[in-house]
Design a protein around this motif. Structure first.
Motif, PDB file in Angstrom:
ATOM      1  N   ILE A   1     -19.021  -1.078  -9.037  1.00 21.92           N
ATOM      2  CA  ILE A   1     -17.874  -1.644  -8.314  1.00 21.92           C
ATOM      3  C   ILE A   1     -18.332  -2.445  -7.098  1.00 21.92           C
ATOM      4  N   LEU A   2     -19.261  -1.895  -6.326  1.00 24.90           N
ATOM      5  CA  LEU A   2     -19.600  -2.528  -5.055  1.00 24.90           C
ATOM      6  C   LEU A   2     -20.191  -3.935  -5.206  1.00 24.90           C
ATOM      7  N   PRO A   3     -21.207  -4.145  -6.060  1.00 29.80           N
ATOM      8  CA  PRO A   3     -21.681  -5.522  -6.202  1.00 29.80           C
ATOM      9  C   PRO A   3     -20.619  -6.456  -6.783  1.00 29.80           C
ATOM     10  N   MET A   4     -19.838  -5.956  -7.752  1.00 25.49           N
ATOM     11  CA  MET A   4     -18.765  -6.791  -8.319  1.00 25.49           C
ATOM     12  C   MET A   4     -17.789  -7.210  -7.239  1.00 25.49           C
TER      13      MET A   4
ATOM     14  N   VAL B   1     -12.909   4.752  -3.646  1.00 26.62           N
ATOM     15  CA  VAL B   1     -14.118   4.459  -4.421  1.00 26.62           C
ATOM     16  C   VAL B   1     -15.324   5.148  -3.797  1.00 26.62           C
ATOM     17  N   LEU B   2     -15.369   5.136  -2.475  1.00 29.57           N
ATOM     18  CA  LEU B   2     -16.559   5.644  -1.798  1.00 29.57           C
ATOM     19  C   LEU B   2     -16.581   7.163  -1.665  1.00 29.57           C
ATOM     20  N   LEU B   3     -15.396   7.779  -1.667  1.00 28.34           N
ATOM     21  CA  LEU B   3     -15.332   9.219  -1.434  1.00 28.34           C
ATOM     22  C   LEU B   3     -16.221  10.001  -2.406  1.00 28.34           C
ATOM     23  N   PRO B   4     -16.081   9.769  -3.727  1.00 25.53           N
ATOM     24  CA  PRO B   4     -16.959  10.502  -4.643  1.00 25.53           C
ATOM     25  C   PRO B   4     -18.427  10.147  -4.428  1.00 25.53           C
ATOM     26  N   PHE B   5     -18.664   8.933  -3.977  1.00 24.89           N
ATOM     27  CA  PHE B   5     -20.010   8.453  -3.715  1.00 24.89           C
ATOM     28  C   PHE B   5     -20.684   9.306  -2.648  1.00 24.89           C
ATOM     29  N   TRP B   6     -19.891   9.808  -1.715  1.00 25.59           N
ATOM     30  CA  TRP B   6     -20.445  10.621  -0.621  1.00 25.59           C
ATOM     31  C   TRP B   6     -20.545  12.098  -0.990  1.00 25.59           C
ATOM     32  N   THR B   7     -19.966  12.453  -2.139  1.00 22.71           N
ATOM     33  CA  THR B   7     -19.999  13.858  -2.540  1.00 22.71           C
ATOM     34  C   THR B   7     -21.292  14.138  -3.299  1.00 22.71           C
ATOM     35  N   SER B   8     -21.803  15.356  -3.135  1.00 18.71           N
ATOM     36  CA  SER B   8     -23.066  15.698  -3.785  1.00 18.71           C
ATOM     37  C   SER B   8     -22.986  15.518  -5.301  1.00 18.71           C
ATOM     38  N   LEU B   9     -24.070  15.028  -5.841  1.00 22.17           N
ATOM     39  CA  LEU B   9     -24.188  14.792  -7.276  1.00 22.17           C
ATOM     40  C   LEU B   9     -23.914  16.064  -8.071  1.00 22.17           C
TER      41      LEU B   9
ATOM     42  N   ALA C   1     -12.659  -3.584  -9.071  1.00 22.87           N
ATOM     43  CA  ALA C   1     -13.256  -4.527  -8.136  1.00 22.87           C
ATOM     44  C   ALA C   1     -12.312  -5.701  -7.889  1.00 22.87           C
ATOM     45  N   TRP C   2     -11.614  -6.136  -8.949  1.00 21.48           N
ATOM     46  CA  TRP C   2     -10.677  -7.253  -8.805  1.00 21.48           C
ATOM     47  C   TRP C   2      -9.552  -6.880  -7.846  1.00 21.48           C
ATOM     48  N   LEU C   3      -9.017  -5.669  -8.033  1.00 17.08           N
ATOM     49  CA  LEU C   3      -7.973  -5.176  -7.138  1.00 17.08           C
ATOM     50  C   LEU C   3      -8.468  -5.144  -5.698  1.00 17.08           C
ATOM     51  N   LEU C   4      -9.658  -4.574  -5.516  1.00 16.52           N
ATOM     52  CA  LEU C   4     -10.241  -4.461  -4.180  1.00 16.52           C
ATOM     53  C   LEU C   4     -10.338  -5.819  -3.505  1.00 16.52           C
ATOM     54  N   ALA C   5     -10.728  -6.828  -4.295  1.00 15.98           N
ATOM     55  CA  ALA C   5     -10.956  -8.144  -3.717  1.00 15.98           C
ATOM     56  C   ALA C   5      -9.654  -8.891  -3.465  1.00 15.98           C
ATOM     57  N   ASN C   6      -8.582  -8.506  -4.182  1.00 16.45           N
ATOM     58  CA  ASN C   6      -7.369  -9.306  -4.093  1.00 16.45           C
ATOM     59  C   ASN C   6      -6.181  -8.654  -3.407  1.00 16.45           C
ATOM     60  N   LEU C   7      -6.272  -7.323  -3.189  1.00 15.32           N
ATOM     61  CA  LEU C   7      -5.167  -6.669  -2.491  1.00 15.32           C
ATOM     62  C   LEU C   7      -5.184  -7.048  -1.018  1.00 15.32           C
ATOM     63  N   PRO C   8      -4.021  -6.916  -0.342  1.00 19.00           N
ATOM     64  CA  PRO C   8      -4.030  -7.090   1.111  1.00 19.00           C
ATOM     65  C   PRO C   8      -4.968  -6.083   1.763  1.00 19.00           C
ATOM     66  N   MET C   9      -5.483  -6.430   2.923  1.00 16.08           N
ATOM     67  CA  MET C   9      -6.504  -5.660   3.604  1.00 16.08           C
ATOM     68  C   MET C   9      -6.230  -4.157   3.656  1.00 16.08           C
ATOM     69  N   ARG C  10      -4.979  -3.784   4.047  1.00 15.60           N
ATOM     70  CA  ARG C  10      -4.680  -2.356   4.254  1.00 15.60           C
ATOM     71  C   ARG C  10      -4.851  -1.553   2.970  1.00 15.60           C
ATOM     72  N   GLN C  11      -4.226  -2.022   1.898  1.00 15.37           N
ATOM     73  CA  GLN C  11      -4.342  -1.298   0.627  1.00 15.37           C
ATOM     74  C   GLN C  11      -5.777  -1.331   0.103  1.00 15.37           C
TER      75      GLN C  11
ATOM     76  N   ASN D   1      -8.502  -1.399   1.794  1.00 11.80           N
ATOM     77  CA  ASN D   1      -9.315  -0.427   2.522  1.00 11.80           C
ATOM     78  C   ASN D   1      -9.116   0.977   1.983  1.00 11.80           C
ATOM     79  N   LEU D   2      -7.860   1.303   1.730  1.00 10.79           N
ATOM     80  CA  LEU D   2      -7.552   2.630   1.208  1.00 10.79           C
ATOM     81  C   LEU D   2      -8.240   2.830  -0.141  1.00 10.79           C
ATOM     82  N   LEU D   3      -8.137   1.800  -0.976  1.00 10.63           N
ATOM     83  CA  LEU D   3      -8.751   1.868  -2.300  1.00 10.63           C
ATOM     84  C   LEU D   3     -10.266   2.011  -2.175  1.00 10.63           C
ATOM     85  N   MET D   4     -10.812   1.308  -1.198  1.00  6.59           N
ATOM     86  CA  MET D   4     -12.257   1.347  -0.968  1.00  6.59           C
ATOM     87  C   MET D   4     -12.703   2.763  -0.632  1.00  6.59           C
ATOM     88  N   ILE D   5     -11.888   3.430   0.191  1.00  7.39           N
ATOM     89  CA  ILE D   5     -12.220   4.814   0.544  1.00  7.39           C
ATOM     90  C   ILE D   5     -12.211   5.689  -0.709  1.00  7.39           C
TER      91      ILE D   5
END
Lengths: 363, 424
Positions: free
Chosen positions: B306-309, B243-251, B225-235, B237-241
């Motif tokens: 990660i998301l609330p943090m 994080v979210l990719l497994p989130f969108w995959t079936s349990l 979460a710290w990385l996500l909040a402090n990296l430049p926008m482009r990186q 965003n990539l990191l965010m994806i």
């Protein structure tokens, strides 16, 4: 204007759906290869003959609670339900399944034998319309059993000759029976013994000897996967799953027929259907359980037809072209040492033994 | 602003008092707001409140015995269950009448099943008796004491009548007692025999493993979460994806993937053997135990941490850190004294989410948990789908709900619920 249009369209659609409903029926089954066999052997020819659309619902695993809930809510959406013998007896006792006059409502064998004689002992309840026999049995890795492949079910408990993990069902059913059988109890004494606390303890003590070597499965697909990965040396599952693993996927696995525990699967018709729907359901069931249709199903899956007259008609697999008779749990060569699950016993003792079993597992 | 007379209320253009006019406008706004949220409100009321209410009710409801065997229950009330003697003929003949009516209405198995939860064998006792009872003539076949005992020897067992009497009240605490490995008997609550005690162990295990999962989620999520909040926008965003990719995959897909990774012939063990870090014979048991549950569930629940943090950390201004450092703080002091306290609301929100989700999980523990890594929810599912003991399932569910509420309350006392943020 747009709103009015939508309203009209919706109304027209629901009217259409209402009309179509008369020619539709919902059949509940298990899904996977099993539903496919029913689709090919029963549903497709039935639809071709009658024009009735069949909707497949795959929630047979939770049929009892759902039928109960439907009765409580007064909204019955199922027409015919595929269940195992145990749940069928339970549904029958609770008045949730309709009683069947087998001779009157089901087709005779081609030679005129009455349905009740053709099905014989497989009619385990007044509401149960038998379909197939399947069994709990054991498969093993050819490359992990050395030069002496197992021939007896008790190989499960023989960790000296066959070291390695084995997978067993995460539940009392089948394991308790095998434990006593392999502890030297005569087949006829198994269920009477399991009624007593001493018998249950004896079975659990036998299971204790291999507890650390067991991976417990809860889905029928687990053991085939564990065998394919070489994760276990042997494991219990349904015979049809092992057939698929060995013949269709060509894995280095063989199976035992010794000590197989027969279980049955069949249809029930829920009570409380309207007369038209009930007539439709009975019509379907009469068609789907006649001699030819039951034999046809065995061309798609290795489960044995429950009619004696169908056994003679078992043919080759529809896609693999191999002879299916030797893969039937009921084939004489496979049924030298078998027993039929005692449904009445499990109806009484399941809660008690299952809590004991789970408490034992958690220790 | 014009001058107004102190004794006359302020008026709007059309002459109504301003106060009244404002009140009308406010009320209209409130009604509009209520109408807007009404679909949600009705939905929540119907689904949540009704379901909770029916669950609570089911966990104590027990009218089935007195509904199906009314005369027996009345007759039994004058029998002393601890006398050590069988009830007298009045009870037996009342029962004969009840069971005959029940058999004709096909109600006998329902009551048999209910009592079978308390004493094994009751189901078949009722089934067998009812089959014969249908043919009885209640006048001519009396007395029934010997007749019932002839029909089934169970009716000569005093424990059968004790069970019937104990569980004949309209409401029962029996299901709650069962939930904590106790049972209701004629002489009051007792512990279950030791070889049947399992539920308390499972409750404890559920809470402990869920806590471990929450802790490991915190440890893993914080740096991400710290990385996500402090990296430049482009990186970022990539990191965010990522994080979210497994989130969108079936349990189920993710859980099965863990199976392939962790099993003894799996990817991780193969890799360790290939690198020579472990022996071929000493492959690690990473799955089908508690470790498997912790690993798989930590991964599955990680995005909820990660998301609330992340959203909290994003709102922490970097100027505070710079100020701290310019005043002479070391990196660690600046982080620990300045940054960390500001990120606590994110940790709190994430922990509550992860913990509450985790104690209700059952699919993942069922698949990867083996025999020691399953949760109380697995038993609830068993009682709903397999044993049909919905009363016990409802009691277990209620206890779980109360446990969550208590933990929530404790969290509020210790950390403060105002201190939880899902976003900046």
């Amino acid at each position: 204007m747009k709103f009015t249009k939508t309203v009209f369209a919706t109304a027209a659609l629901s009217l259409f759906a209402g009309l179509a409903l008369a020619e539709e029926m919902t059949i509940v089954s298990w899904g996977g290869a099993y539903s496919k066999s029913q689709l090919k052997a029963y549903h497709e020819p039935y639809t071709a003959n009658t024009g009735v659309t069949i909707i497949n619902d795959e929630s047979a695993g939770t049929a009892v609670p759902k039928l109960r809930a439907m009765k409580e809510a007064g909204n019955l959406t199922w027409d015919v339900v595929d269940v195992e013998a145990g749940p069928a007896m339970q549904l029958c006792d609770e008045g949730l399944a309709m009683e069947i006059d087998h001779d009157f409502m089901l087709a005779d064998a081609p030679d005129g034998t009455l349905a009740s004689n053709d099905f014989g002992d497989f009619i385990v309840s007044d509401c149960f319309i038998p379909q197939i026999v399947y069994s709990y049995t054991v498969g093993y890795r050819n490359d992990m059993v050395g030069s002496t492949p197992p021939t007896s079910i008790c190989a499960i408990f023989d960790t000296e000759t066959y070291p390695g993990k084995r997978s067993l069902k995460k539940g009392a059913l089948s394991n308790m029976e095998w434990a006593l059988l392999c502890d030297g109890v005569a087949k006829a004494d198994i269920y009477p013994m399991l009624e007593t606390a001493a018998g249950q303890d004896q079975a659990l003590a036998k299971l204790d000897t291999i507890k650390d070597d067991v991976i417990w499965w809860s889905a029928g697909a687990d053991t085939p996967q564990l065998l394919a990965d070489g994760e276990v040396v042997m494991g219990s599952t349904f015979n049809g799953r092992l057939f698929a693993l060995i013949e269709e996927q060509n894995q280095p696995v063989s199976m035992l027929w010794d000590g197989q525990i027969y279980d049955l699967d069949g249809w029930i018709i829920p009570t409380g259907l309207s007369p038209e729907r009930q007539a439709r359901a009975l019509h379907y069931v009469r068609f789907a359980t006649d001699t030819q249709r039951l034999a046809d199903q065995s061309r798609w899956i290795s489960y044995g037809p429950t009619r004696a007259s169908s056994a003679l008609l078992v043919d080759k697999h529809a896609e693999l072209g191999i002879d299916m008779a030797p893969h039937m749990p009921t084939d004489p060569a496979n049924s030298t040492n078998t027993f039929l699950m005692n449904y009445a016993f499990w109806a009484d003792y399941k809660d008690d033994i299952e809590s004991k079993f789970q408490a034992w597992l958690a220790k | 602003m014009s001058y107004t007379d102190e004794h006359r209320p302020m008026m709007t253009v059309d002459g109504t008092p301003l106060k009244k006019s404002l009140a009308i406008a406010l009320r209209r706004q409130k009604i509009r707001a209520l109408l807007l949220i009404s679909p949600l409100l009705i939905f929540v009321l119907f689904t949540l409140a009704l379901i909770f209410a029916s669950m609570l009710f089911r966990s104590v409801e027990n009218d089935i015995v007195s509904e199906i065997l009314p005369e027996t229950v009345v007759a039994l009330s004058s029998w002393d269950a601890q006398s050590g003697e069988l009830p007298d003929e009045t009870v037996y003949s009342a029962f004969a009448g009840d069971i005959q009516r029940a058999a004709k209405a096909k109600d006998h198995t329902r009551v048999g099943l209910r009592l079978n939860y308390e004493k094994s064998g009751m189901a078949s006792l009722f089934k067998k008796t009812a089959r014969k009872a249908k043919k009885w003539d209640l006048e001519a076949d009396a007395p029934f004491k010997n007749k019932l005992i002839e029909t089934h020897k169970g009716w000569a067992d005093i424990a059968v009548w004790q069970t019937l009497k104990t569980h004949s009240s309209l409401y029962t605490s029996g299901y709650f007692l069962n939930s904590i490995d106790m049972r209701k008997t004629v002489s009051g609550p007792e512990y279950q025999p030791e070889d049947r005690q399992i539920l308390v162990t499972l409750f404890k295990r559920t809470l402990i493993i869920s806590l471990v999962i929450t802790m490991s989620c915190i440890l893993l999520a914080y740096p991400v979460a710290w990385l996500l909040a402090n990296l430049p926008m482009r990186q970022a965003n990539l990191l965010m994806i990522l994080v979210l990719l497994p989130f969108w995959t079936s349990l189920l897909v993710r859980t099965s993937a863990w199976k392939v990774m962790l099993q003894q012939q799996g990817v991780i063990n193969d890799l360790l053997v290939a690198l020579g870090m472990i022996e071929e014979t000493g492959r690690l048991a990473l799955i089908n135990n508690q470790l498997g549950t912790v690993i798989a569930m930590t991964h599955i629940l990680l995005p909820f941490m990660i998301l609330p943090m992340y959203s909290v950390m994003q709102s922490i201004s970097p100027t505070y850190l710079r100020a701290a450092k310019s005043l002479g703080a070391t990196n660690w002091t600046a982080f620990w004294r300045i940054y960390f306290p500001q990120s606590v609301p994110g940790i709190g929100a994430g922990s509550i989410l992860v913990f509450i989700l985790s104690i209700g999980y059952y699919i993942t523990p069922e698949i990867v948990g083996g025999n020691k890594g399953v949760f109380i929810s697995n038993r609830i599912a068993y009682h709903i789908f397999q044993s049909m003991n919905w009363g016990l399932a409802a009691a277990l569910g209620t206890i779980l709900l109360v446990a969550v509420l208590i933990l929530y309350w404790a969290y509020d006392k210790i950390v403060g619920i105002d201190n939880v943020k899902l976003g900046g």
